[in-house]
Design a protein around this motif. Structure first.
Motif, mmCIF file in Angstrom:
data_model
loop_
_atom_site.group_PDB
_atom_site.id
_atom_site.type_symbol
_atom_site.label_atom_id
_atom_site.label_comp_id
_atom_site.label_asym_id
_atom_site.label_seq_id
_atom_site.Cartn_x
_atom_site.Cartn_y
_atom_site.Cartn_z
ATOM 1 N N ARG A 1 0.942 -1.153 -0.284
ATOM 2 C CA ARG A 1 0.098 -0.065 -0.200
ATOM 3 C C ARG A 1 1.060 1.103 0.058
ATOM 4 N N SER A 2 1.264 1.666 -0.988
ATOM 5 C CA SER A 2 2.004 2.846 -1.424
ATOM 6 C C SER A 2 1.440 3.781 -2.173
ATOM 7 N N SER A 3 1.928 5.042 -2.258
ATOM 8 C CA SER A 3 1.539 6.036 -3.119
ATOM 9 C C SER A 3 2.375 6.227 -4.449
ATOM 10 N N VAL A 4 3.765 5.597 -4.238
ATOM 11 C CA VAL A 4 4.606 5.598 -5.524
ATOM 12 C C VAL A 4 5.138 4.247 -5.680
ATOM 13 N N TYR A 5 5.137 3.673 -7.012
ATOM 14 C CA TYR A 5 5.687 2.366 -7.363
ATOM 15 C C TYR A 5 6.593 2.493 -8.323
ATOM 16 N N LEU A 6 7.722 1.829 -8.045
ATOM 17 C CA LEU A 6 9.055 1.920 -9.067
ATOM 18 C C LEU A 6 9.304 0.565 -9.631
ATOM 19 N N ARG B 1 -5.464 -3.101 -12.968
ATOM 20 C CA ARG B 1 -6.340 -3.280 -11.984
ATOM 21 C C ARG B 1 -5.960 -3.222 -10.532
ATOM 22 N N HIS B 2 -4.661 -3.381 -10.219
ATOM 23 C CA HIS B 2 -4.284 -3.471 -8.780
ATOM 24 C C HIS B 2 -3.442 -2.120 -8.372
ATOM 25 N N LYS B 3 -3.150 -1.150 -9.497
ATOM 26 C CA LYS B 3 -2.392 0.152 -8.984
ATOM 27 C C LYS B 3 -3.522 0.870 -8.329
ATOM 28 N N PRO B 4 -3.235 1.589 -7.136
ATOM 29 C CA PRO B 4 -4.103 2.292 -6.709
ATOM 30 C C PRO B 4 -4.348 3.452 -7.458
ATOM 31 N N ASP B 5 -5.483 3.981 -7.549
ATOM 32 C CA ASP B 5 -5.979 5.141 -8.271
ATOM 33 C C ASP B 5 -5.133 6.457 -7.996
ATOM 34 N N ASP B 6 -4.933 6.520 -6.941
ATOM 35 C CA ASP B 6 -4.354 7.801 -6.177
ATOM 36 C C ASP B 6 -2.654 7.545 -6.269
ATOM 37 N N ALA B 7 -2.032 6.644 -6.668
ATOM 38 C CA ALA B 7 -0.882 6.487 -6.708
ATOM 39 C C ALA B 7 -0.035 6.712 -8.148
ATOM 40 N N LEU B 8 1.260 7.071 -8.020
ATOM 41 C CA LEU B 8 2.267 7.417 -9.195
ATOM 42 C C LEU B 8 2.887 6.045 -9.273
#
Ligand SMILES: Nc1ncnc2c1ncn2[C@@H]1O[C@H](COP(=O)(O)OP(=O)(O)OP(=O)(O)O)[C@@H](O)[C@H]1O
Length: 228
Positions: free
Chosen positions: A142-147, A169-176
């Motif tokens: 559960r992060s706001s940034v995925y690299l 499907r699984h990237k949170p809508d509010d994440a980068l």
């Protein structure tokens, strides 16, 4: 709160040295909004160096980067990070011991989505299945940034499409999500924007929806790289 503090990720004059010869030139980039960003560049352009530095694995020589709040990024390295001796079904429990932000329920649902045999050892999965598991478990944080560093490099076209579906499907809508890749064709619909590095410098940043009608993302990126 200032505009700058609000960005999901901000790099200011970031310099990262790699070995004695390579240096990311001062990079200043601000990612204000949730997005999927393609990170492109020729071999050796500095994509892995940048992502590893943002993941806290390579210290900056100077400059800074910061994430919104106290978020720590979910980093997917370019080689599998999950121990091969683990059974697939035990992976969510084990990773939850490593990452405070790990969502066990999401991880289990991703493993179900991937129709992986929970009783198999990770080391007995095919390479493509192992790549999917690694990608899925990075998305289970559960992060706001995925690299993600080159997650699509070694998979066949069908597996690649499944991985893209998994991301959508699984990237949170509010994440980068920043994803480095050499693939452009077929991925245009995934990216909101593209960043191109050349010899450690920022060569191009394109907002995909702002491309001229009929303009091809692939040809814009290739043109920039050829004339750099
Ligand atoms: N462990 C290391 N020690 C010294 N120099 C390194 C190391 N790893 C990479 N480099 C150098 O850093 C530079 C940038 O490499 P990096 O792996 O960041 O590029 P990249 O854009 O990810 O390339 P690729 O597309 O081939 O994965 C290259 O010149 C490379 O030779």
């Amino acid at each position: 709160m200032t505009e700058s503090m609000n960005a999901l990720l901000e790099l200011g004059e970031l310099v990262v040295a790699r070995g004695r010869k390579f240096c990311l030139a001062p990079l200043t980039i601000r990612f204000a909004n949730p997005a999927i960003v393609g990170l492109f560049g020729h071999n050796g352009a500095g994509k892995t160096t940048l992502l590893r530095s943002l993941a806290g694995l390579l210290p900056p020589k100077s400059g800074f980067f910061r994430f919104r709040g106290t978020a720590s990024p979910a980093f997917l390295p370019d080689a599998p990070f999950i121990y091969k001796f683990l059974r697939v079904g035990s992976v969510p429990e084990v990773l939850s011991g490593y990452f405070d932000d790990f969502d066990i329920a999401r991880a289990k649902s991703i493993i179900d989505d991937l129709t992986l045999d929970a009783s198999k050892k990770v080391g007995d999965l095919s390479k493509g299945m192992e790549e999917q598991l690694n990608l899925g478990m990075a998305l289970a944080r559960r992060s706001s940034v995925y690299l993600f560093d080159e997650p699509l490099a070694a998979v066949d076209p069908v597996t690649r499409d499944r991985m893209l579906e998994l991301i959508k499907r699984h990237k949170p809508d509010d994440a980068l999500l920043i994803i480095s890749t050499h693939l452009i064709a077929g991925l245009e619909s995934l990216f909101d924007e593209c960043v191109v590095l050349h010899d450690g410098r920022l060569l191009l940043r394109v907002q995909v929806p702002e491309m001229p009608p009929g303009g091809s993302l692939e040809s814009s990126i290739k043109e920039a790289m050829i004339h750099a």
